[in-house]
Design an enzyme around this catalytic site. Structure first.
Site, PDB file in Angstrom:
ATOM      1  N   SER A 139      -2.787  -4.867   3.210  1.00 49.53           N
ATOM      2  CA  SER A 139      -2.020  -4.825   1.971  1.00 49.53           C
ATOM      3  C   SER A 139      -2.489  -5.994   1.129  1.00 49.53           C
ATOM      4  O   SER A 139      -3.078  -6.948   1.640  1.00 49.53           O
ATOM      5  CB  SER A 139      -0.525  -4.971   2.283  1.00 49.53           C
ATOM      6  N   TYR A 152       6.904  -9.875   6.002  1.00 48.51           N
ATOM      7  CA  TYR A 152       5.863  -8.856   5.867  1.00 48.51           C
ATOM      8  C   TYR A 152       4.525  -9.501   5.529  1.00 48.51           C
ATOM      9  O   TYR A 152       3.483  -9.154   6.088  1.00 48.51           O
ATOM     10  CB  TYR A 152       6.270  -7.861   4.782  1.00 48.51           C
TER      11      TYR A 152
END
Length: 254
Positions: A139, A152
């Protein structure tokens, strides 16, 4: 290509399912791996009806014994050439001061240890193929942080380090390591899971954003990267929608 297998973890929905479709269309036998086998069965049926080849494998990437059994089962399929480490996800948006350690642990186990388990188990077969590729779906959170995202972001940074280190360690071996780092991707479940089923909060993430990435955008990027000639390694490919300049700067139409 019909004599090659590609493994896609987290293939039951979103980017994983879209990637499985793209690789099947490219001619791979796709080993669909995820916990929700009902969804995998439906996807395998869809691919078969389109003339493609796929197999269903129930898999929890955090369970090392299950991962090892999965690796053994792949021995009955065409030689393994591609592994797409896609299984992962985010939980919560709390600041560091109040973050839930259980959510952090879950994100670490799925995003980081899951990649470790599956990559370790399948690396011998990928190497033996003489032309293997490990794809790690990270990501833009793997490269830059943002408020409320520390758990995250930490997990995705760790995934980035795995990919970067593995590439160094495999230098000279017939295995490429490709990292694909998408930005804002609108899928059915990612934000909904992150906000524990709160549909209003999940929808707000994409409110006013013209053209967020789709699962298909990412899947096409994965298929392109793995289809490069064997001597070409796409080390890191960052993919964002035009409306997103960074993790914290997004243009929204009001």
């Amino acid at each position: 290509m019909s004599t090659r297998t590609a493994v896609v973890t987290g293939a039951s929905g979103g980017i994983g399912a879209a990637t499985a479709r793209s690789l099947a269309e490219a001619g791979y036998h796709v080993a669909l791996a995820a916990r929700r086998t009902d969804r995998l069965e439906a996807l395998a049926k869809e691919l078969a009806e389109a003339g493609h080849s796929a197999s269903v494998h129930a898999l929890d990437v955090t369970d090392r014994a299950a991962v090892d059994a999965f690796a053994t089962a792949l021995g009955d399929l065409p030689p393994l050439h591609v592994l797409v480490n896609n299984a992962g996800g985010a939980l919560g948006t709390d600041p560091v001061a109040t973050g839930d350690p259980a959510e952090w642990r879950t994100m670490y186990e799925v995003n980081v240890l899951g990649v470790l388990h599956v990559t370790q188990a399948l690396l011998p077969a990928l190497t033996a193929s003489g032309d293997g590729t490990v794809v790690v779906l990270t990501s833009t959170a793997a490269l830059a942080t943002y408020e409320g995202g520390a758990g995250y972001v930490a997990a995705k940074h760790a995934e980035h380090v795995i990919a970067e280190t593995l590439r160094l360690e495999l230098c000279g071996q017939p295995v490429r390591v490709i990292e694909i780092a998408p930005g804002m991707v609108k899928t059915e479940e990612f934000s909904l899971t992150r906000f524990h089923g709160d549909a209003e909060k999940a929808a707000a993430v994409y409110a006013g954003v013209e053209g967020p990435l789709t699962a298909e955008d990412v899947a096409e990027t994965v298929a392109w990267a793995v289809s490069r000639p064997a001597h070409v390694n796409v080390d890191l490919l960052v993919l964002r929608p035009r409306a997103q300049a960074s993790n914290s700067k997004v243009h929204r139409v009001r």
